[in-house]
Design a protein around this motif. Structure first.
Motif, mmCIF file in Angstrom:
data_model
loop_
_atom_site.group_PDB
_atom_site.id
_atom_site.type_symbol
_atom_site.label_atom_id
_atom_site.label_comp_id
_atom_site.label_asym_id
_atom_site.label_seq_id
_atom_site.Cartn_x
_atom_site.Cartn_y
_atom_site.Cartn_z
ATOM 1 N N LEU A 124 0.819 -1.210 0.000
ATOM 2 C CA LEU A 124 0.000 0.000 0.000
ATOM 3 C C LEU A 124 0.854 1.261 0.000
ATOM 4 O O LEU A 124 0.537 2.232 -0.694
ATOM 5 C CB LEU A 124 -0.933 -0.003 1.213
ATOM 6 C CG LEU A 124 -2.245 -0.747 0.980
ATOM 7 C CD1 LEU A 124 -2.828 -1.230 2.289
ATOM 8 C CD2 LEU A 124 -3.242 0.131 0.237
ATOM 9 N N ILE A 125 1.936 1.254 0.763
ATOM 10 C CA ILE A 125 2.823 2.420 0.768
ATOM 11 C C ILE A 125 3.474 2.578 -0.602
ATOM 12 O O ILE A 125 3.585 3.691 -1.130
ATOM 13 C CB ILE A 125 3.868 2.288 1.885
ATOM 14 C CG1 ILE A 125 3.180 2.315 3.264
ATOM 15 C CG2 ILE A 125 4.896 3.418 1.794
ATOM 16 C CD1 ILE A 125 4.103 2.009 4.426
ATOM 17 N N SER A 126 3.866 1.470 -1.210
ATOM 18 C CA SER A 126 4.444 1.503 -2.555
ATOM 19 C C SER A 126 3.425 2.026 -3.569
ATOM 20 O O SER A 126 3.743 2.847 -4.436
ATOM 21 C CB SER A 126 4.902 0.094 -2.942
ATOM 22 O OG SER A 126 5.541 0.081 -4.190
ATOM 23 N N PHE A 127 2.193 1.571 -3.440
ATOM 24 C CA PHE A 127 1.091 2.057 -4.288
ATOM 25 C C PHE A 127 0.904 3.559 -4.114
ATOM 26 O O PHE A 127 0.779 4.307 -5.096
ATOM 27 C CB PHE A 127 -0.182 1.297 -3.920
ATOM 28 C CG PHE A 127 -1.473 1.943 -4.340
ATOM 29 C CD1 PHE A 127 -1.893 1.896 -5.662
ATOM 30 C CD2 PHE A 127 -2.281 2.589 -3.402
ATOM 31 C CE1 PHE A 127 -3.090 2.491 -6.045
ATOM 32 C CE2 PHE A 127 -3.473 3.176 -3.782
ATOM 33 C CZ PHE A 127 -3.879 3.128 -5.107
ATOM 34 N N ALA A 128 0.909 4.029 -2.866
ATOM 35 C CA ALA A 128 0.733 5.459 -2.601
ATOM 36 C C ALA A 128 1.888 6.262 -3.191
ATOM 37 O O ALA A 128 1.688 7.365 -3.735
ATOM 38 C CB ALA A 128 0.626 5.709 -1.097
ATOM 39 N N LEU A 167 -1.408 11.518 -8.883
ATOM 40 C CA LEU A 167 -2.764 11.116 -8.490
ATOM 41 C C LEU A 167 -3.030 11.355 -7.007
ATOM 42 O O LEU A 167 -4.184 11.343 -6.579
ATOM 43 C CB LEU A 167 -2.985 9.637 -8.828
ATOM 44 C CG LEU A 167 -2.830 9.282 -10.314
ATOM 45 C CD1 LEU A 167 -2.949 7.780 -10.515
ATOM 46 C CD2 LEU A 167 -3.870 10.012 -11.159
ATOM 47 N N LEU A 168 -1.985 11.530 -6.249
ATOM 48 C CA LEU A 168 -2.089 11.950 -4.844
ATOM 49 C C LEU A 168 -1.388 13.293 -4.716
ATOM 50 O O LEU A 168 -0.202 13.413 -5.028
ATOM 51 C CB LEU A 168 -1.420 10.925 -3.917
ATOM 52 C CG LEU A 168 -2.264 9.800 -3.346
ATOM 53 C CD1 LEU A 168 -1.382 8.854 -2.526
ATOM 54 C CD2 LEU A 168 -3.403 10.315 -2.500
ATOM 55 N N ARG A 184 -11.069 4.809 -3.718
ATOM 56 C CA ARG A 184 -11.215 6.077 -3.002
ATOM 57 C C ARG A 184 -10.327 7.168 -3.586
ATOM 58 O O ARG A 184 -10.711 8.335 -3.624
ATOM 59 C CB ARG A 184 -10.905 5.879 -1.514
ATOM 60 C CG ARG A 184 -11.946 5.015 -0.794
ATOM 61 C CD ARG A 184 -11.667 4.900 0.692
ATOM 62 N NE ARG A 184 -11.862 6.173 1.400
ATOM 63 C CZ ARG A 184 -11.727 6.330 2.705
ATOM 64 N NH1 ARG A 184 -11.388 5.281 3.454
ATOM 65 N NH2 ARG A 184 -11.921 7.500 3.271
ATOM 66 N N ILE A 185 -9.140 6.802 -4.038
ATOM 67 C CA ILE A 185 -8.239 7.805 -4.614
ATOM 68 C C ILE A 185 -8.719 8.238 -5.986
ATOM 69 O O ILE A 185 -8.615 9.416 -6.353
ATOM 70 C CB ILE A 185 -6.797 7.248 -4.670
ATOM 71 C CG1 ILE A 185 -6.246 7.117 -3.242
ATOM 72 C CG2 ILE A 185 -5.884 8.141 -5.511
ATOM 73 C CD1 ILE A 185 -4.923 6.399 -3.151
ATOM 74 N N GLY A 186 -9.277 7.308 -6.754
ATOM 75 C CA GLY A 186 -9.805 7.656 -8.063
ATOM 76 C C GLY A 186 -9.573 6.555 -9.076
ATOM 77 O O GLY A 186 -8.638 5.751 -8.935
ATOM 78 N N PRO A 187 -10.402 6.482 -10.120
ATOM 79 C CA PRO A 187 -10.316 5.378 -11.085
ATOM 80 C C PRO A 187 -8.964 5.277 -11.782
ATOM 81 O O PRO A 187 -8.551 4.187 -12.175
ATOM 82 C CB PRO A 187 -11.445 5.690 -12.079
ATOM 83 C CG PRO A 187 -11.752 7.142 -11.888
ATOM 84 C CD PRO A 187 -11.465 7.437 -10.467
#
Length: 613
Positions: A326-330, A338-339, A384-387
């Motif tokens: 998840l941290i890698s994804f973020a 995107l963030l 939640r972050i977006g498509p």
């Protein structure tokens, strides 16, 4: 009992029978099962494992973990084959089991404490430092979807969010002490088998030499992953990583002591301590390949940071693999815009940034800020972050992929897709992709029994080829299901346990089972029992809405060629392997539903009736 053996298999039968379709995993009607097997507490090397099974809050499908430590043996010594926790408490509690004495005790003062703090307090309260505990941390209390359950110090039932199930029931811990011992049917036969097993390890027959495991444990796999170019660097953007993290781990002097779980002669576990620097005083155990395997994921070359991260996720009761993913994804979402900086709350989510890695870990466990967005797992976080972020969520069935890129390891690719609990490296644990000298002896891991299933293919053990992988994955999935039901460690038997005629791993497992129980199973019976368990797990998932579309990999694995390394240019032809795999299993190729004929052959008539609609 022979139909499901114990542990994983028996847990699955009870889960299927007692948890109705559509049950909320964190609701009052859910149940969680702690199961041990026939080999627990015996002299068999690695016979300390236990399984925890429930419906997963992370995926909505099967949640099942096989864990080490001493809990499985102690539960067996106390006289129990299974512990079932159901309903919900109004206030925090813990269970104390001492042989026939079973108590539900108040745990209000423990709520909010870390796993090690809880363990020490309960040991003092029950007046027994040898009591074995399974504990949740703040993440389980806050029902983070991938909260873990920690056994002893650093042994994690990490995958699938089973800590959140305990947290929803307000159960902080289970403490066990047993004194009844275990009897076996044929102690002489068992002694002979144990001697043969130890000799195989001493001489390195079928796998890694004993001395190599003794030095660095399962971290020995790092260099084979480097050579094969299947490291999940920067969230699977590349397959190579320039730093030798095993060398960094050794050079740093962090490994403190070799350790073994109860009854194990292998001792692949190691405790660690950081003596100086920013993370001085950090210690832990249960050090596995995932610790240094997080280096490519997170983009750090700092072994001390990785050990600090591993210790902290255990203290908070988080799954290290899911948290790191998840941290890698973020970080990739931040890199791609995107963030935003405001969503990142002022922290630069750049590769390798310790503030981002450790800070997000705390926020996830306490569901604060961006941590709350990530606390639902990769599938939920990407929504939640977006498509546009969904393509960066590297998961199957909502379960984060481990750190081996499937484009460079087609057997693992299929195993990720078909695993009953979502992307998983140990549900099949196919010994694929080991080159001569990487590590020493691992080129011998293919036993004759496995190779017989793929004898008609030209080069079936080549990790870049899809041919033969369906046969190998099915074989190893069935073998591992039986092994998990015996509750024998995958690592202690990974290198290729064989029977006394040196022909069959399944025959070897049958001999151990027969010596313990007095039964007369054959190697074929072993594989049949494993297949029965896998089909029951499939049926549970189908009942919860699984379709063939869920036996999937991220689009990146299917369409974007590996950009570098040994596997440069590779993608995964998953449909080809799935069609073959379904056919071998006796499942409908279009739907992935087991045929009634095959279920009847496996003795699952009631399941066949359930799946008729």
């Amino acid at each position: 009992m022979d139909m499901y053996i114990g542990g994983r298999g028996l847990n699955m039968r009870f889960l299927y029978d007692e948890v109705k379709p559509g049950t909320d995993p964190c609701g009052p009607d859910s149940k969680i099962f702690f199961g041990v097997g026939p080999c627990n507490g015996t002299s068999i090397s690695g016979s300390q494992r236990f399984n925890i099974t429930a419906k997963s809050p992370l995926t909505g499908f099967l949640g099942d973990c096989n864990c080490g430590g001493d809990f499985g043996a102690e539960l067996k010594y106390a006289g129990y084959d299974m512990l079932v926790i159901e309903g919900q408490s109004e206030t925090p509690v813990y269970l104390w089991i001492c042989d026939d004495q079973v108590e539900i005790r108040d745990a209000s003062r423990l709520w909010g404490r870390t796993t090690s703090e809880t363990r020490l307090i309960i040991e003092r309260e029950v007046h027994d430092p040898d009591a074995t505990l399974v504990v949740i941390g703040p993440a389980g209390e806050n029902q983070v979807a991938f909260a873990s359950i920690i056994c002893d110090l650093g042994r994690a039932a990490g995958r699938g969010g089973l800590g959140a199930v305990l947290g929803s029931k307000k159960v902080k811990a289970v403490a066990v002490r047993g004194s009844k011992g275990v009897r076996v049917a044929d102690s002489r036969a068992l002694k002979r088998l144990n001697q043969e097993d130890r000799e195989n390890w001493r001489t390195g027959i079928g796998g890694i030499p004993y001395a190599v495991i003794g030095e660095v444990g399962v971290n020995v796999g790092w260099r084979s992953m480097q050579l094969n170019g299947n490291l999940a660097t920067h969230n699977f953007q590349w397959g190579t990583f320039e730093t030798d993290m095993l060398g960094e781990l050794q050079a740093g002097g962090y490994i403190a002591k070799r350790k073994a779980c109860a009854s194990c002669t292998l001792g692949c576990n190691h405790s660690f301590i950081i003596k100086s620097g920013a993370y001085a005083g950090t210690y832990g155990e249960g050090m596995e390949l995932i610790h240094i395997g997080m280096a490519p994921f997170l983009g750090t070359h700092d072994a001390a940071l990785l050990l600090k991260f591993g210790a902290r996720v255990d203290e908070l009761g988080l799954d290290m693999m899911e948290t790191g993913s998840l941290i890698s994804f973020a970080m990739e979402c931040y890199e791609k815009g995107l963030l935003s900086p405001s969503q990142a709350e002022g922290v630069q989510l750049t590769w390798g940034n310790p503030e981002a890695i450790l800070g997000l870990t705390e926020k996830i466990a306490h569901r604060k800020g961006l941590g709350d967005t990530l606390a639902g797992g990769l599938k939920g976080a990407s929504l939640r972050i977006g498509p546009d972020s969904t393509k960066y969520g590297m998961h199957s069935k909502g379960h984060a992929m481990p750190g081996r890129d499937p484009r460079a390891s087609k057997g693992w690719a299929l195993a990720y897709a078909t695993s009953s609990r979502g992307a998983c490296h140990v549900r099949a644990f196919v010994p694929e992709g080991y080159q001569s000298g990487s590590p020493p002896g691992m080129e011998k891991v293919w036993p004759p029994e496995a190779l017989e299933t793929v004898k008609d293919y030209q080069d079936p053990t080549n990790p870049m080829h899809e041919e033969g992988k369906a046969e190998l994955v099915k074989y190893y999935e069935d073998l591992r299901a039986f092994q998990d039901s015996l509750e024998i460690c995958r690592f202690s038997w990974y290198r290729g346990l064989v029977d006394s005629q040196n022909t069959s791993i399944s025959g070897g497992m049958a001999q151990f089972y027969n010596a313990v129980t007095g039964k007369h199973l054959t190697g074929q019976d072993v594989l049949m029992a494993g297949e029965r368990i896998n089909n029951l797990e499939r049926a549970f998932n189908l009942r919860e809405g699984l379709t063939r579309a869920d036996d999937a990999l991220p689009e990146k694995m299917l369409k974007q060629p590996m950009p570098d390394g040994t596997a440069k240019g590779e993608v995964v032809n998953l449909d080809y392997m799935l069609d073959r795999y379904y056919g071998l299993r006796g499942w409908d190729r279009a739907t992935g539903v087991p045929t009634g004929k095959r279920l009847l052959e496996l003795g699952l008539a009631d399941v066949a009736e359930d799946l008729k609609p």
